[in-house]
Structure formats: C-alpha cells, structure tokens
Design a protein around this motif. Structure first.
Motif, PDB file in Angstrom:
ATOM      1  N   LYS A  25       0.824  -1.210   0.000  1.00  0.00           N
ATOM      2  CA  LYS A  25       0.000   0.000   0.000  1.00  0.00           C
ATOM      3  C   LYS A  25       0.857   1.260   0.000  1.00  0.00           C
ATOM      4  O   LYS A  25       0.352   2.364   0.206  1.00  0.00           O
ATOM      5  N   SER A  26       2.145   1.101  -0.233  1.00  0.00           N
ATOM      6  CA  SER A  26       3.032   2.261  -0.270  1.00  0.00           C
ATOM      7  C   SER A  26       2.713   3.115  -1.493  1.00  0.00           C
ATOM      8  O   SER A  26       2.076   2.660  -2.448  1.00  0.00           O
ATOM      9  N   ASP A  27       3.162   4.351  -1.472  1.00  0.00           N
ATOM     10  CA  ASP A  27       2.928   5.240  -2.609  1.00  0.00           C
ATOM     11  C   ASP A  27       3.533   4.670  -3.888  1.00  0.00           C
ATOM     12  O   ASP A  27       2.959   4.803  -4.970  1.00  0.00           O
ATOM     13  N   LEU A  28       4.689   4.040  -3.748  1.00  0.00           N
ATOM     14  CA  LEU A  28       5.339   3.468  -4.920  1.00  0.00           C
ATOM     15  C   LEU A  28       4.506   2.347  -5.548  1.00  0.00           C
ATOM     16  O   LEU A  28       4.410   2.253  -6.776  1.00  0.00           O
ATOM     17  N   VAL A  29       3.906   1.521  -4.714  1.00  0.00           N
ATOM     18  CA  VAL A  29       3.086   0.423  -5.219  1.00  0.00           C
ATOM     19  C   VAL A  29       1.789   0.954  -5.832  1.00  0.00           C
ATOM     20  O   VAL A  29       1.347   0.485  -6.885  1.00  0.00           O
TER      21      VAL A  29
ATOM     22  N   GLU B 271      13.194   0.231  -1.371  1.00  0.00           N
ATOM     23  CA  GLU B 271      12.561   1.529  -1.589  1.00  0.00           C
ATOM     24  C   GLU B 271      11.146   1.588  -1.028  1.00  0.00           C
ATOM     25  O   GLU B 271      10.539   2.649  -0.991  1.00  0.00           O
ATOM     26  N   ARG B 272      10.631   0.450  -0.616  1.00  0.00           N
ATOM     27  CA  ARG B 272       9.258   0.422  -0.081  1.00  0.00           C
ATOM     28  C   ARG B 272       9.172  -0.537   1.116  1.00  0.00           C
ATOM     29  O   ARG B 272       8.336  -1.431   1.162  1.00  0.00           O
ATOM     30  N   LYS B 273      10.033  -0.313   2.063  1.00  0.00           N
ATOM     31  CA  LYS B 273      10.101  -1.196   3.219  1.00  0.00           C
ATOM     32  C   LYS B 273       8.836  -1.156   4.075  1.00  0.00           C
ATOM     33  O   LYS B 273       8.583  -2.083   4.852  1.00  0.00           O
ATOM     34  N   GLU B 274       8.032  -0.098   3.896  1.00  0.00           N
ATOM     35  CA  GLU B 274       6.780  -0.036   4.654  1.00  0.00           C
ATOM     36  C   GLU B 274       5.801  -1.136   4.241  1.00  0.00           C
ATOM     37  O   GLU B 274       4.816  -1.398   4.944  1.00  0.00           O
ATOM     38  N   ASP B 275       6.062  -1.774   3.080  1.00  0.00           N
ATOM     39  CA  ASP B 275       5.200  -2.869   2.626  1.00  0.00           C
ATOM     40  C   ASP B 275       5.616  -4.225   3.183  1.00  0.00           C
ATOM     41  O   ASP B 275       4.915  -5.219   2.972  1.00  0.00           O
ATOM     42  N   ILE B 276       6.736  -4.279   3.888  1.00  0.00           N
ATOM     43  CA  ILE B 276       7.243  -5.570   4.379  1.00  0.00           C
ATOM     44  C   ILE B 276       6.232  -6.303   5.263  1.00  0.00           C
ATOM     45  O   ILE B 276       6.038  -7.512   5.087  1.00  0.00           O
TER      46      ILE B 276
ATOM     47  N   GLU C 144      15.645  -3.014   8.588  1.00  0.00           N
ATOM     48  CA  GLU C 144      17.022  -2.510   8.620  1.00  0.00           C
ATOM     49  C   GLU C 144      17.902  -3.149   7.549  1.00  0.00           C
ATOM     50  O   GLU C 144      19.004  -2.682   7.298  1.00  0.00           O
ATOM     51  N   TYR C 145      17.399  -4.195   6.937  1.00  0.00           N
ATOM     52  CA  TYR C 145      18.170  -4.915   5.915  1.00  0.00           C
ATOM     53  C   TYR C 145      17.861  -4.329   4.531  1.00  0.00           C
ATOM     54  O   TYR C 145      16.744  -3.866   4.274  1.00  0.00           O
ATOM     55  N   GLU C 146      18.841  -4.340   3.634  1.00  0.00           N
ATOM     56  CA  GLU C 146      18.674  -3.694   2.321  1.00  0.00           C
ATOM     57  C   GLU C 146      18.037  -4.604   1.264  1.00  0.00           C
ATOM     58  O   GLU C 146      17.664  -4.141   0.194  1.00  0.00           O
ATOM     59  N   TRP C 147      17.931  -5.887   1.480  1.00  0.00           N
ATOM     60  CA  TRP C 147      17.280  -6.849   0.600  1.00  0.00           C
ATOM     61  C   TRP C 147      17.767  -6.760  -0.848  1.00  0.00           C
ATOM     62  O   TRP C 147      17.013  -6.400  -1.775  1.00  0.00           O
ATOM     63  N   PRO C 148      19.019  -7.104  -1.099  1.00  0.00           N
ATOM     64  CA  PRO C 148      19.538  -7.068  -2.474  1.00  0.00           C
ATOM     65  C   PRO C 148      18.816  -8.024  -3.415  1.00  0.00           C
ATOM     66  O   PRO C 148      18.779  -7.811  -4.622  1.00  0.00           O
ATOM     67  N   GLY C 149      18.237  -9.094  -2.859  1.00  0.00           N
ATOM     68  CA  GLY C 149      17.467 -10.048  -3.677  1.00  0.00           C
ATOM     69  C   GLY C 149      16.006  -9.707  -3.782  1.00  0.00           C
ATOM     70  O   GLY C 149      15.225 -10.461  -4.377  1.00  0.00           O
TER      71      GLY C 149
END
Length: 486
Positions: free
Chosen positions: A176-180, A347-352, A384-389
């Motif tokens: 539900k982030s702005d990016l999504v 870029e959208r960690k609020e969706d995690i 806190e993790y950048e999730w490269p995958g």
C-alpha cells in the motif's frame, strides 16, 4: 492431414505423389480418434487438382467403378463422369453435399457425393470428392458420435486455453506504499493500450507479476500469454524458439515442424523476460518482426502475419547497454514505448509487514504448516536490511523461518542464522552506538538533489520528477518528508 486420413494407403510411388499434392492443398489438425472414426466411414474418395483433373483415387473407388487410377490420372472428371459436379464446386468455391453419385450400371448401390473445394489463401488449390453408401440410420449415428467427440475435444481445448492465460493478476502485487499505488496506476494505463511495454527493475522485484497483470487487465486477457526467458535459451536455438521452423530446416528438426512463440501468442501477449540477455545477432530480427508484424519460420518461404502485444522486461539498464554496444538503440526505442519501473524492496520497506503476512498464509497452505504470525521485532530487523534479492529473497527468508518454527509465532531465532554474515549485524552495531552516519549522509544527499531540481524547474513538478526518474506521487512524498518549501 484430413485428406491423407480420408484415403487408404496407396502404393509407394502413388503415396509419394499424393503427399506431394496434398501438402499443397491444406492442413488440418484433428484428434486421433476423430480422424480414425472418419476413415472407418469412408467408402470411396477422389482428389483432383484445381482444374478438376484426377490426381488420386482410393482403392475402393477403383473397385466400385472398375477403373484404374493410371487410366484416368490427369483427365478431367467431367470427361469420365459427365454428371459430376466437382467443376461447379471448384468454380463457385462452395461445397455441394448429398448429390446422388454417378452410376456405371443399374446394379450398383446408390451413393451420395460431397464435392468439396479446398481453399488456400483465398484461392482454389484442389478438389475432394467423397461418396457415402450407408443408410440414413448409420449416417445419423456417425454424426452423433462425431459431434460428441468434437464437444469433448472443444472442452479440452478450453481447458488448455485457461492454462495458457495469465497466472497472476494485480491483486498479487502486495503493498500500500505510494510506490506500489503508483505502479498499479501505470499497469492500468498500460493495459488500456496495445503498445509495447518495457518493464525495468532489479532481479526479484516482481517484473513478471507486472507483465501478467497488464495482460490480465487488457482486452487480450482471453487469449494466451506466452512467456519466454531470454537468459534460459542457448543462442543457437533462439531463432527457432521465437519464430519456429519448417520440416527439414536443419538436422534434427521435427518432421512436423514447430510453431514459434510468436505464433503461439497469436491474439494475445508475448512476454520476453530478461530481454537484456538476448544475443546481439537476434536483435535486428526481433526489430523487423515488431516493425512488420510478421514472422518467417526457419526454412519457410512465406511470411506469417502476427497479432501480438509484446511485453519485455530487463533487470539492467538497456540505455547503459547501448553505450556499451551490447544492445541496439533502434530496438530499445521500439521496446520503450511504455516504460514501467518496478521499485526495489528497499525503496518500499513499509510494505514488508503486508508482504510477510501474505507469504505466511501462502506457505501455510502450500507446506501444510500452522504458523500464526511473526514477532514485531523481527519485522523491525527486516526493515534494517537492504534486501539485495528483493521480494524473492524475502520470500526465501520467510519460508526458511516457517520451516524452522513449524507452528506458533516466528521469532528472531528462526532467522538469526540467515543474517549472521549479512550487513544487518553492522547496522545493528551502529545503531547501538548511535552512529547512523551513512544513512544520514544518504538522506542529506537526497535532500540536496531534490532542492537543486526543484530550483531548476520551479513549479513544474512533472519535469522535476522526470529528471529524477521518479513518479510525481513519490516526488510529493519526498517534499513532505524533508519539509521542503516550494
């Protein structure tokens, strides 16, 4: 082939001739049981050329009329049987069904002829004459059995069509982030068009979901979505996979030839994933197909018109590849009509939290587990993790954790082993020391870039967002986040 199935096996020389002539006539695809049923019902059959001259007759035809093929081959049917109406069928391009068959003598059983013109590319290519002698009852019984088989065949065809449709829809894009929300708006706009779409984003961020969603929302949704991963095809097989081939095109080619992915996607969409991996030698061939809307099979002599909507995806910048001379600029411009950039998970960690909750439900069902949820402190560490995958990595981590927990609420101990050598530990240490210099420096740089762009374009937010490579929605979010006065 229908004509080939409707005759009995001729001698070797005649068989070769018939195949040669029949291959010029037409091609049909029948269920094996159906053409066997048809063959069992046939008594006599004749093949003529486009002018109504004998090309082939069945053995039963020779026995019934007492005439050998070699005595009439090349003669006009009307010269042998003046009452034949094959010429009428060939001239009008209309089939004549149920016409009394010509008799040689009164002792013969009366039959009924079907005169059928064989049409290819709008022109008459040959003629087909079929005589039936069975009673009305057996004819009706045959018709019922054939119709039942055709209904069953059509049912399975529909089942195959369902399997070939899009596997995912926009409901599968979680967040539900702005990016999504902005991404979903772009998908809806793209679905209303038939133009080529280029989807860009890092590996594992959900580009295939976007492609499926576009197809699912489009007018082509009832047609197939054919997918091909350009990175998974050996370069020497690329052309045959995309365009198909005719029999004898190369050593080892299938005797039936093969349809290419473009033909298979007719009326629907073709999704070329990881198009950045397409061999350079194939790129001009793809460009020609997109410009001409036609393909030519390997070994083929005719171009085949196509009607597809192309969706391409790349996990690296095609513009950078152009500068490195590994991707053609003219193909890039043809692909990049509609461009959709899929945001990375960082870029959208609020969706995690939403993503994790969705994954828990999915894996509980798939793996037969009963995990009830995940502890809030684990979600914080995930942030806190950048999730490269990207999402693919998150999905892998959640599945690992669920297999560790099996039931109840997942805690950090279920994930600690995975993150043991990850950068998360360093972030954790800096946080304990109150030292988040890198993160703050990143924010300061982002704010500075925003200010420079806003000063450059003033009130024109559209041009500002375009220069920064972000959506207007995200631009307004950043302005609000940094409390910028514009």
């Amino acid at each position: 082939m229908y004509l080939r199935a409707c005759i009995k096996q001729p001698e070797k020389r005649e068989k070769h001739l018939f195949r040669k002539e029949a291959s010029k006539v037409t091609k049909f695809v029948f269920d094996e049981d159906i053409y066997k049923l048809i063959v069992e019902q046939l008594d006599v059959a004749v093949i003529t050329d486009k002018n109504g001259r004998y090309v082939y007759v069945t053995k039963s035809w020779e026995e019934y009329y007492g005439i050998k093929l070699e005595d009439i081959k090349g003669k006009y049917v009307r010269d042998v049987f003046p009452t034949s109406r094959i010429h009428e069928a060939l001239e009008t391009k209309q089939s004549l069904i149920g016409i009394p068959a010509p008799l040689v003598n009164e002792k013969q059983e009366q039959g009924f002829c079907s005169y059928i013109p064989i049409i290819k590319d709008g022109e008459v290519a040959a003629g087909f004459i079929h005589v039936i002698f069975h009673s009305e009852k057996s004819a009706l019984d045959f018709s019922k059995r054939l119709n039942a088989m055709m209904d069953e065949l059509n049912y399975y065809k529909q089942e195959v069509k369902q399997l070939r449709k899009s596997k995912y829809s926009m409901d599968d894009i979680i967040g539900k982030s702005d990016l999504v929300l902005d991404l979903k708006e772009q998908i809806q706009r793209a679905a209303k068009s038939s133009s080529t779409v280029l989807i860009e984003g890092e590996t594992g961020c959900g580009k295939e979901l976007v492609a499926h969603s576009i197809h699912h929302l489009s007018e082509r949704a009832s047609k197939p979505l054919i997918k091909i991963n350009c990175a998974a095809i050996p370069s020497e097989l690329f052309e045959s996979e995309l365009f198909g081939y005719e029999y004898g095109a190369f050593t080892g080619a299938d005797k039936k030839g093969k349809k290419g992915k473009f033909e298979m996607a007719s009326g629907g969409s073709l999704f070329l994933d990881e198009i950045n991996q397409m061999p350079l030698v194939m790129q001009p061939k793809l460009l020609r197909v997109l410009q001409e809307n036609e393909v030519e099979k390997i070994g083929g002599k005719e171009s085949i018109p196509i009607n597809i909507r192309l969706i391409a995806a790349s996990n690296t910048s095609l513009e950078k590849m152009i500068s490195d001379n590994t991707f053609r600029s003219d193909l890039f411009y043809r692909l990049n009509v509609l461009n959709i950039k899929v945001p990375a998970l960082r870029e959208r960690k609020e969706d995690i939290p939403l993503l994790v909750d969705h994954m828990i439900k999915k894996f509980n069902f798939q793996l037969g587990l009963s995990v009830q949820g995940i502890h809030s402190n684990v979600i914080e560490k995930f942030r806190e993790y950048e999730w490269p995958g990207n999402i693919r990595e998150l999905q892998n981590v959640v599945e690992r954790g669920m297999n560790m927990a099996l039931t109840g609420v997942m805690e950090w101990k279920h994930f600690e082993a995975y993150f043991e050598n990850k950068s998360l530990r360093h972030v954790e240490r800096h946080k304990k020391n109150g030292d988040l210099l890198i993160k703050q420096a990143k924010k300061n740089l982002e704010k500075e870039i925003l200010l420079e762009s806003l000063e450059k374009y003033g009130s024109n937010k559209t041009r500002c967002a375009k220069e920064l490579g972000i959506s207007r929605t995200l631009l307004y979010k950043k302005i609000k986040e940094y409390d910028l006065k514009v």
